[in-house]
Design a protein around this motif. Structure first.
Motif, PDB file in Angstrom:
ATOM      1  N   VAL A 115     -81.479 -32.239 -90.175  1.00 58.93           N
ATOM      2  CA  VAL A 115     -82.540 -33.132 -90.662  1.00 58.93           C
ATOM      3  C   VAL A 115     -82.130 -34.579 -90.405  1.00 58.93           C
ATOM      4  CG1 VAL A 115     -83.913 -33.852 -92.646  1.00 58.93           C
ATOM      5  CG2 VAL A 115     -83.161 -31.462 -92.442  1.00 58.93           C
ATOM      6  N   ASN A 116     -83.023 -35.340 -89.815  1.00 61.17           N
ATOM      7  CA  ASN A 116     -82.789 -36.758 -89.526  1.00 61.17           C
ATOM      8  C   ASN A 116     -83.871 -37.568 -90.228  1.00 61.17           C
ATOM      9  OD1 ASN A 116     -81.908 -39.159 -88.461  1.00 61.17           O
ATOM     10  ND2 ASN A 116     -82.742 -38.806 -86.410  1.00 61.17           N
ATOM     11  N   THR A 117     -83.455 -38.520 -91.056  1.00 63.82           N
ATOM     12  CA  THR A 117     -84.396 -39.277 -91.888  1.00 63.82           C
ATOM     13  C   THR A 117     -84.364 -40.757 -91.528  1.00 63.82           C
ATOM     14  OG1 THR A 117     -84.110 -37.725 -93.712  1.00 63.82           O
ATOM     15  CG2 THR A 117     -84.999 -39.888 -94.268  1.00 63.82           C
ATOM     16  N   ALA A 118     -85.544 -41.363 -91.445  1.00 60.55           N
ATOM     17  CA  ALA A 118     -85.682 -42.813 -91.237  1.00 60.55           C
ATOM     18  C   ALA A 118     -86.420 -43.408 -92.433  1.00 60.55           C
ATOM     19  CB  ALA A 118     -86.446 -43.101 -89.942  1.00 60.55           C
ATOM     20  N   ASN A 119     -85.943 -44.547 -92.891  1.00 54.16           N
ATOM     21  CA  ASN A 119     -86.643 -45.189 -94.014  1.00 54.16           C
ATOM     22  C   ASN A 119     -86.468 -46.708 -93.946  1.00 54.16           C
ATOM     23  OD1 ASN A 119     -83.816 -44.371 -94.966  1.00 54.16           O
ATOM     24  ND2 ASN A 119     -84.379 -45.896 -96.493  1.00 54.16           N
ATOM     25  N   VAL A 120     -87.444 -47.400 -94.514  1.00 49.81           N
ATOM     26  CA  VAL A 120     -87.390 -48.861 -94.595  1.00 49.81           C
ATOM     27  C   VAL A 120     -86.329 -49.238 -95.619  1.00 49.81           C
ATOM     28  CG1 VAL A 120     -88.647 -50.959 -95.164  1.00 49.81           C
ATOM     29  CG2 VAL A 120     -89.825 -49.070 -93.982  1.00 49.81           C
ATOM     30  N   THR A 121     -85.369 -50.075 -95.196  1.00 54.87           N
ATOM     31  CA  THR A 121     -84.280 -50.462 -96.105  1.00 54.87           C
ATOM     32  C   THR A 121     -84.307 -51.947 -96.454  1.00 54.87           C
ATOM     33  OG1 THR A 121     -82.823 -50.701 -94.163  1.00 54.87           O
ATOM     34  CG2 THR A 121     -82.741 -48.618 -95.372  1.00 54.87           C
ATOM     35  N   ASP A 122     -85.104 -52.755 -95.751  1.00 51.80           N
ATOM     36  CA  ASP A 122     -85.156 -54.191 -96.049  1.00 51.80           C
ATOM     37  C   ASP A 122     -86.448 -54.771 -95.493  1.00 51.80           C
ATOM     38  OD1 ASP A 122     -84.379 -56.612 -97.069  1.00 51.80           O
ATOM     39  OD2 ASP A 122     -83.040 -57.106 -95.400  1.00 51.80           O
ATOM     40  N   SER A 123     -86.992 -55.738 -96.210  1.00 55.01           N
ATOM     41  CA  SER A 123     -88.189 -56.451 -95.762  1.00 55.01           C
ATOM     42  C   SER A 123     -88.252 -57.791 -96.480  1.00 55.01           C
ATOM     43  CB  SER A 123     -89.458 -55.631 -96.068  1.00 55.01           C
ATOM     44  OG  SER A 123     -90.615 -56.368 -95.769  1.00 55.01           O
ATOM     45  N   GLY A 124     -88.711 -58.821 -95.747  1.00 52.60           N
ATOM     46  CA  GLY A 124     -88.841 -60.153 -96.360  1.00 52.60           C
ATOM     47  C   GLY A 124     -89.961 -60.235 -97.367  1.00 52.60           C
ATOM     48  N   GLN A 125     -90.861 -59.260 -97.349  1.00 49.66           N
ATOM     49  CA  GLN A 125     -91.991 -59.239 -98.280  1.00 49.66           C
ATOM     50  C   GLN A 125     -91.956 -57.959 -99.100  1.00 49.66           C
ATOM     51  OE1 GLN A 125     -92.559 -59.837 -94.883  1.00 49.66           O
ATOM     52  NE2 GLN A 125     -92.383 -62.051 -95.280  1.00 49.66           N
ATOM     53  N   ALA A 126     -92.573 -58.023-100.252  1.00 44.52           N
ATOM     54  CA  ALA A 126     -92.681 -56.827-101.085  1.00 44.52           C
ATOM     55  C   ALA A 126     -93.604 -55.820-100.415  1.00 44.52           C
ATOM     56  CB  ALA A 126     -93.213 -57.185-102.464  1.00 44.52           C
ATOM     57  N   ASP A 127     -93.245 -54.562-100.503  1.00 40.67           N
ATOM     58  CA  ASP A 127     -94.040 -53.491 -99.901  1.00 40.67           C
ATOM     59  C   ASP A 127     -94.962 -52.942-100.977  1.00 40.67           C
ATOM     60  OD1 ASP A 127     -95.023 -51.102 -98.746  1.00 40.67           O
ATOM     61  OD2 ASP A 127     -93.249 -50.938 -97.490  1.00 40.67           O
TER      62      ASP A 127
ATOM     63  N   ASN B  79     -96.869 -50.385-100.868  1.00 38.00           N
ATOM     64  CA  ASN B  79     -96.980 -48.921-100.886  1.00 38.00           C
ATOM     65  C   ASN B  79     -95.709 -48.341-100.272  1.00 38.00           C
ATOM     66  OD1 ASN B  79     -97.746 -46.265-100.906  1.00 38.00           O
ATOM     67  ND2 ASN B  79     -99.205 -46.431 -99.216  1.00 38.00           N
ATOM     68  N   ASN B  80     -94.693 -48.212-101.101  1.00 42.18           N
ATOM     69  CA  ASN B  80     -93.420 -47.729-100.564  1.00 42.18           C
ATOM     70  C   ASN B  80     -93.342 -46.193-100.511  1.00 42.18           C
ATOM     71  OD1 ASN B  80     -93.119 -47.096-103.235  1.00 42.18           O
ATOM     72  ND2 ASN B  80     -91.544 -48.657-103.656  1.00 42.18           N
ATOM     73  N   ALA B  81     -94.431 -45.514-100.835  1.00 38.34           N
ATOM     74  CA  ALA B  81     -94.423 -44.046-100.783  1.00 38.34           C
ATOM     75  C   ALA B  81     -94.292 -43.538 -99.352  1.00 38.34           C
ATOM     76  CB  ALA B  81     -95.689 -43.500-101.425  1.00 38.34           C
ATOM     77  N   ASN B  82     -94.757 -44.341 -98.407  1.00 35.13           N
ATOM     78  CA  ASN B  82     -94.678 -43.907 -97.007  1.00 35.13           C
ATOM     79  C   ASN B  82     -93.596 -44.661 -96.232  1.00 35.13           C
ATOM     80  OD1 ASN B  82     -95.856 -46.385 -96.828  1.00 35.13           O
ATOM     81  ND2 ASN B  82     -97.766 -45.682 -95.866  1.00 35.13           N
ATOM     82  N   ASP B  83     -92.604 -45.169 -96.950  1.00 37.60           N
ATOM     83  CA  ASP B  83     -91.525 -45.918 -96.301  1.00 37.60           C
ATOM     84  C   ASP B  83     -90.421 -45.016 -95.757  1.00 37.60           C
ATOM     85  OD1 ASP B  83     -92.901 -48.149 -97.003  1.00 37.60           O
ATOM     86  OD2 ASP B  83     -91.367 -49.008 -98.306  1.00 37.60           O
TER      87      ASP B  83
END
Length: 206
Positions: free
Chosen positions: A37-49, A51-55
């Protein structure tokens, strides 16, 4: 993208825009039968997300594994010089996945000469000894028969002929059964003649 840290850095991403990262990798030896299993996810952003359910998202792969088994027999293990004998090679896939790109090598040893062959699938080349099988499904098997003649001058010798898996696109989960030998012992005779006479000093008319 830094493959050491796994971080993909983007300076910016406009509204409604998208970018793509493609990573090419090789599947390691010894992973047959495993699910990776290989997982990708958002770990940093200059703005608030908002809807982080699909990150985060994952992709999985299951590495195929096969178990190719070779059994070799000979119809006459004790032939005479000049006899025709037949070797039979049965290749079975006792694994759970289809094996592709399968090749068996059965190069005839010195002491026997190729006559003919039959295969249930693929083709056999006597010069190289390669049986190009192709694909073998789970619980399936294929057979190669090779007819040879026993060479003159081999009497009293033991000749060993081995068939072995030499190619497969998938890892073999049990390489211990990938080869099998068959032996013949050429018969040797030692004939002796002894002649006797019952009377060394006969008379005329005896």
């Amino acid at each position: 993208y830094n493959d050491g840290t796994g971080i993909w850095s983007l300076a910016s991403l406009a509204n409604a825009a998208s970018d793509t990262l493609t990573i090419t990798a090789t599947v390691d030896a010894g992973t047959g039968g495993n699910t990776i299993v290989n997982t990708a996810n958002v770990t940093d952003s200059g703005q608030a997300d908002s809807n982080n359910a699909n990150d985060i998202d994952s992709a999985s792969l299951t590495v195929q594994t096969v178990d190719l088994a070779v059994v070799k027999t000979v119809n006459d293990p004790s032939p005479n010089e000049g006899d025709a004998i037949t070797y039979t090679v049965v290749l079975s896939n006792v694994g759970s996945d289809t094996a592709t790109g399968v090749e068996i090598t059965d190069l005839l040893p010195a002491g026997v000469t190729y006559v003919s062959d039959t295969v249930t699938q693929g083709s056999y080349t006597s010069g190289t000894g390669v049986w190009t099988v192709g694909s073998v499904g789970p619980a399936a098997s294929d057979t190669l028969t090779i007819t040879v003649s026993v060479d003159a001058g081999t009497n009293g010798t033991t000749i060993v002929n081995t068939a072995a898996v030499t190619a497969s696109d998938q890892a073999d989960g049990n390489p211990a059964n990938d080869s099998d030998p068959a032996s013949i012992t050429v018969q040797s005779a030692d004939l002796a003649v002894t002649k006797v006479v019952d009377d060394n000093f006969p008379n005329e008319g005896d």
